[in-house]
Design an enzyme around this catalytic site. Structure first.
Site, PDB file in Angstrom:
ATOM      1  N   SER A 143       0.826  -1.215   0.000  1.00 17.81           N
ATOM      2  CA  SER A 143       0.000   0.000   0.000  1.00 17.81           C
ATOM      3  C   SER A 143       0.860   1.265   0.000  1.00 17.81           C
ATOM      4  O   SER A 143       1.818   1.393   0.759  1.00 17.81           O
ATOM      5  CB  SER A 143      -0.906   0.025   1.226  1.00 17.81           C
ATOM      6  OG  SER A 143      -1.565   1.270   1.284  1.00 17.81           O
ATOM      7  N   SER A 184      -0.613   4.177   0.587  1.00 17.17           N
ATOM      8  CA  SER A 184      -1.359   5.167   1.372  1.00 17.17           C
ATOM      9  C   SER A 184      -0.525   5.827   2.474  1.00 17.17           C
ATOM     10  O   SER A 184      -0.590   7.050   2.635  1.00 17.17           O
ATOM     11  CB  SER A 184      -2.613   4.527   1.973  1.00 17.17           C
ATOM     12  OG  SER A 184      -3.512   4.205   0.941  1.00 17.17           O
ATOM     13  N   LYS A 187     -13.595  -4.130   2.138  1.00 19.93           N
ATOM     14  CA  LYS A 187     -14.443  -2.941   1.916  1.00 19.93           C
ATOM     15  C   LYS A 187     -15.922  -3.200   2.172  1.00 19.93           C
ATOM     16  O   LYS A 187     -16.653  -2.291   2.555  1.00 19.93           O
ATOM     17  CB  LYS A 187     -14.246  -2.404   0.490  1.00 19.93           C
ATOM     18  CG  LYS A 187     -12.907  -1.732   0.303  1.00 19.93           C
ATOM     19  CD  LYS A 187     -12.733  -1.127  -1.075  1.00 19.93           C
ATOM     20  CE  LYS A 187     -11.351  -0.511  -1.179  1.00 19.93           C
ATOM     21  NZ  LYS A 187     -11.145   0.222  -2.430  1.00 19.93           N
ATOM     22  N   ASN A 209     -14.333   2.657   2.160  1.00 20.05           N
ATOM     23  CA  ASN A 209     -12.870   2.735   2.181  1.00 20.05           C
ATOM     24  C   ASN A 209     -12.358   3.753   3.195  1.00 20.05           C
ATOM     25  O   ASN A 209     -11.156   3.851   3.413  1.00 20.05           O
ATOM     26  CB  ASN A 209     -12.319   3.050   0.782  1.00 20.05           C
ATOM     27  CG  ASN A 209     -12.387   4.511   0.451  1.00 20.05           C
ATOM     28  OD1 ASN A 209     -13.343   5.195   0.836  1.00 20.05           O
ATOM     29  ND2 ASN A 209     -11.384   5.012  -0.235  1.00 20.05           N
ATOM     30  N   ASP A 234     -13.610   6.303  -2.966  1.00 21.48           N
ATOM     31  CA  ASP A 234     -13.170   5.765  -4.268  1.00 21.48           C
ATOM     32  C   ASP A 234     -13.980   6.389  -5.399  1.00 21.48           C
ATOM     33  O   ASP A 234     -13.475   6.591  -6.507  1.00 21.48           O
ATOM     34  CB  ASP A 234     -13.360   4.245  -4.311  1.00 21.48           C
ATOM     35  CG  ASP A 234     -12.351   3.511  -3.437  1.00 21.48           C
ATOM     36  OD1 ASP A 234     -11.222   4.001  -3.293  1.00 21.48           O
ATOM     37  OD2 ASP A 234     -12.705   2.446  -2.897  1.00 21.48           O
ATOM     38  N   GLY A 282     -13.905  -7.120 -14.814  1.00 25.55           N
ATOM     39  CA  GLY A 282     -13.765  -7.392 -13.388  1.00 25.55           C
ATOM     40  C   GLY A 282     -15.031  -7.035 -12.629  1.00 25.55           C
ATOM     41  O   GLY A 282     -15.853  -6.241 -13.106  1.00 25.55           O
ATOM     42  N   TYR A 290      -2.009   1.197 -10.719  1.00 27.64           N
ATOM     43  CA  TYR A 290      -1.042   2.275 -10.951  1.00 27.64           C
ATOM     44  C   TYR A 290       0.390   1.826 -10.663  1.00 27.64           C
ATOM     45  O   TYR A 290       1.335   2.552 -10.911  1.00 27.64           O
ATOM     46  CB  TYR A 290      -1.389   3.514 -10.107  1.00 27.64           C
ATOM     47  CG  TYR A 290      -1.453   3.237  -8.627  1.00 27.64           C
ATOM     48  CD1 TYR A 290      -2.652   2.867  -8.037  1.00 27.64           C
ATOM     49  CD2 TYR A 290      -0.316   3.320  -7.834  1.00 27.64           C
ATOM     50  CE1 TYR A 290      -2.723   2.583  -6.689  1.00 27.64           C
ATOM     51  CE2 TYR A 290      -0.371   3.040  -6.484  1.00 27.64           C
ATOM     52  CZ  TYR A 290      -1.572   2.670  -5.915  1.00 27.64           C
ATOM     53  OH  TYR A 290      -1.628   2.387  -4.575  1.00 27.64           O
ATOM     54  N   GLY A 294      -4.354   4.142 -12.900  1.00 27.73           N
ATOM     55  CA  GLY A 294      -5.200   4.488 -11.756  1.00 27.73           C
ATOM     56  C   GLY A 294      -4.551   5.407 -10.739  1.00 27.73           C
ATOM     57  O   GLY A 294      -5.071   5.585  -9.642  1.00 27.73           O
TER      58      GLY A 294
HETATM   59  P1  ATR Z   1     -12.049  -9.310  -4.763  1.00 27.51           P
HETATM   60  O1  ATR Z   1     -12.537 -10.219  -5.879  1.00 27.51           O
HETATM   61  O2  ATR Z   1     -11.694 -10.041  -3.510  1.00 27.51           O
HETATM   62  O3  ATR Z   1     -12.903  -8.106  -4.541  1.00 27.51           O
HETATM   63  P2  ATR Z   1     -10.322  -7.690  -6.291  1.00 27.51           P
HETATM   64  O4  ATR Z   1      -8.833  -7.590  -6.351  1.00 27.51           O
HETATM   65  O5  ATR Z   1     -11.112  -6.489  -6.001  1.00 27.51           O
HETATM   66  O6  ATR Z   1     -10.641  -8.818  -5.254  1.00 27.51           O
HETATM   67  O7  ATR Z   1     -10.879  -8.323  -7.633  1.00 27.51           O
HETATM   68  C1  ATR Z   1     -10.118  -9.118  -8.437  1.00 27.51           C
HETATM   69  C2  ATR Z   1     -10.779  -9.147  -9.807  1.00 27.51           C
HETATM   70  O8  ATR Z   1      -9.838  -9.612 -10.765  1.00 27.51           O
HETATM   71  C3  ATR Z   1     -11.968 -10.073  -9.877  1.00 27.51           C
HETATM   72  O9  ATR Z   1     -12.908  -9.513 -10.749  1.00 27.51           O
HETATM   73  C4  ATR Z   1     -11.321 -11.358 -10.451  1.00 27.51           C
HETATM   74  O10 ATR Z   1     -12.207 -12.203 -11.127  1.00 27.51           O
HETATM   75  P3  ATR Z   1     -12.952 -13.381 -10.340  1.00 27.51           P
HETATM   76  O11 ATR Z   1     -14.140 -12.760  -9.701  1.00 27.51           O
HETATM   77  O12 ATR Z   1     -13.300 -14.360 -11.390  1.00 27.51           O
HETATM   78  O13 ATR Z   1     -11.961 -13.929  -9.348  1.00 27.51           O
HETATM   79  C5  ATR Z   1     -10.369 -10.745 -11.427  1.00 27.51           C
HETATM   80  N1  ATR Z   1      -9.283 -11.652 -11.802  1.00 27.51           N
HETATM   81  C6  ATR Z   1      -8.210 -11.967 -11.056  1.00 27.51           C
HETATM   82  N2  ATR Z   1      -7.387 -12.812 -11.729  1.00 27.51           N
HETATM   83  C7  ATR Z   1      -7.975 -13.035 -12.943  1.00 27.51           C
HETATM   84  C8  ATR Z   1      -7.628 -13.797 -14.105  1.00 27.51           C
HETATM   85  N3  ATR Z   1      -6.497 -14.504 -14.145  1.00 27.51           N
HETATM   86  N4  ATR Z   1      -8.463 -13.775 -15.161  1.00 27.51           N
HETATM   87  C9  ATR Z   1      -9.602 -13.048 -15.129  1.00 27.51           C
HETATM   88  N5  ATR Z   1      -9.991 -12.301 -14.062  1.00 27.51           N
HETATM   89  C10 ATR Z   1      -9.189 -12.286 -12.988  1.00 27.51           C
END
Ligand code: ATR
Length: 263
Positions: free
Chosen positions: A14, A16, A65, A86, A101, A125, A210, A231
């Site tokens: 982080s 921050s 969060k 956040n 955010d 995502g 970022y 970002g």
């Molecule tokens: P969290 O899911 O705990 O909120 P995040 O870092 O905010 O964590 O989100 C990670 C994002 O990256 C998710 O949308 C994740 O997809 P999944 O919901 O299927 O896990 C996505 N992500 C991470 N690795 C990935 C990969 N190899 N291919 C596609 N999406 C990926």
């Protein structure tokens, strides 16, 4: 001395503390900001410390969060709408959760004069930051918001918060004016998203990441002839909004601050 923390897991990376401690020093405040790696079962206790005034403010990052909400007494309208907190502070002895955010994302686009109104937006995502981005895009009157996530159910769940979004399967690429990478793919330098954007140009590619400064997603997009943004400013603006909330001081966002993140 007032104490502030960013909590998450992992938390080592982080930025921050760097940012907040820079502004604390610049404004001669008697405060300190540190990072704290927590487990799920420690969330309740840290909110108790807010109520006991042992801690004056908390930033919350992945993966807490949403999880933190049940320990708070009150949410701001933005935190309620996104079910994402956040920034935490004490107000009239109530632990309040807010979401900066949204402001971070909104201001990052204002800074580069990118107008969202009537634009088609495609988000990759469905993780922690996506509700804030969708809320901001709706406020700025995006024409259409389409989301795809590897795990489709997680994207489908977002429809409970935002009924206007459209969900497509991972791999499907709809027509868009702006695409946002909100996945964690890119955090490692060698990470590459398994989607082909080679026939897309003159669009806007935004990456929430970022660090690294330019992900492969952005590098390729630039080579294909697209406008890009990382970002960094979103991160700085969400921090400045939290700083302002806690210290009642609008911190300066100059080159020095931006350099801090690139060191
Ligand atoms: P969290 O899911 O705990 O909120 P995040 O870092 O905010 O964590 O989100 C990670 C994002 O990256 C998710 O949308 C994740 O997809 P999944 O919901 O299927 O896990 C996505 N992500 C991470 N690795 C990935 C990969 N190899 N291919 C596609 N999406 C990926």
């Amino acid at each position: 001395m007032k104490k502030y923390f960013v909590i998450g897991n992992p938390i080592e990376h982080s930025f921050s503390p760097k940012l907040h401690n820079y502004w604390i020093k610049e404004n001669n405040l008697d405060s300190v900001y540190e990072k704290k790696k927590l487990n799920l079962d420690q969330l309740e206790n840290i909110i108790l410390e807010i109520k006991q005034k042992k801690i004056n403010g908390i930033n919350v990052t992945v993966p807490f969060k949403q999880e933190i909400i049940k320990y708070l007494d009150k949410l701001s309208p933005e935190a309620t709408a996104t079910q994402s907190v956040n920034t935490i502070y004490l107000d009239n002895n109530l632990a309040v959760g807010h979401n900066t955010d949204i402001a971070g994302f909104t201001l990052s686009l204002k800074k580069i004069n990118f107008n969202i109104m009537n634009k088609k937006i495609f988000i990759l995502g469905a993780g922690g930051v996506v509700p804030s981005i969708v809320y901001s895009l709706n406020k700025m009157k995006a024409l259409q918001i389409t989301i795809c996530n590897r795990t489709k159910e997680k994207a489908d769940n977002l429809k409970k918060l935002f009924s206007n979004i459209k969900i497509v399967k991972w791999g499907e690429i709809p027509e868009f004016d702006m695409i946002i990478n909100a996945t964690s793919i890119g955090l490692n330098n060698e990470d590459d998203i398994n989607l082909d954007f080679s026939n897309i140009k003159n669009k806007f590619f935004y990456d929430v990441i970022y660090n690294p400064h330019e992900t492969n997603f952005l590098k390729k997009a630039k080579n294909y002839g697209n406008k890009i943004s990382n970002g960094e400013m979103m991160f700085i603006y969400q921090a400045s909004a939290a700083f302002n909330l806690w210290h009642k001081v609008q911190p300066k966002i100059g080159d020095e601050v931006i350099k801090l993140l690139n060191r």
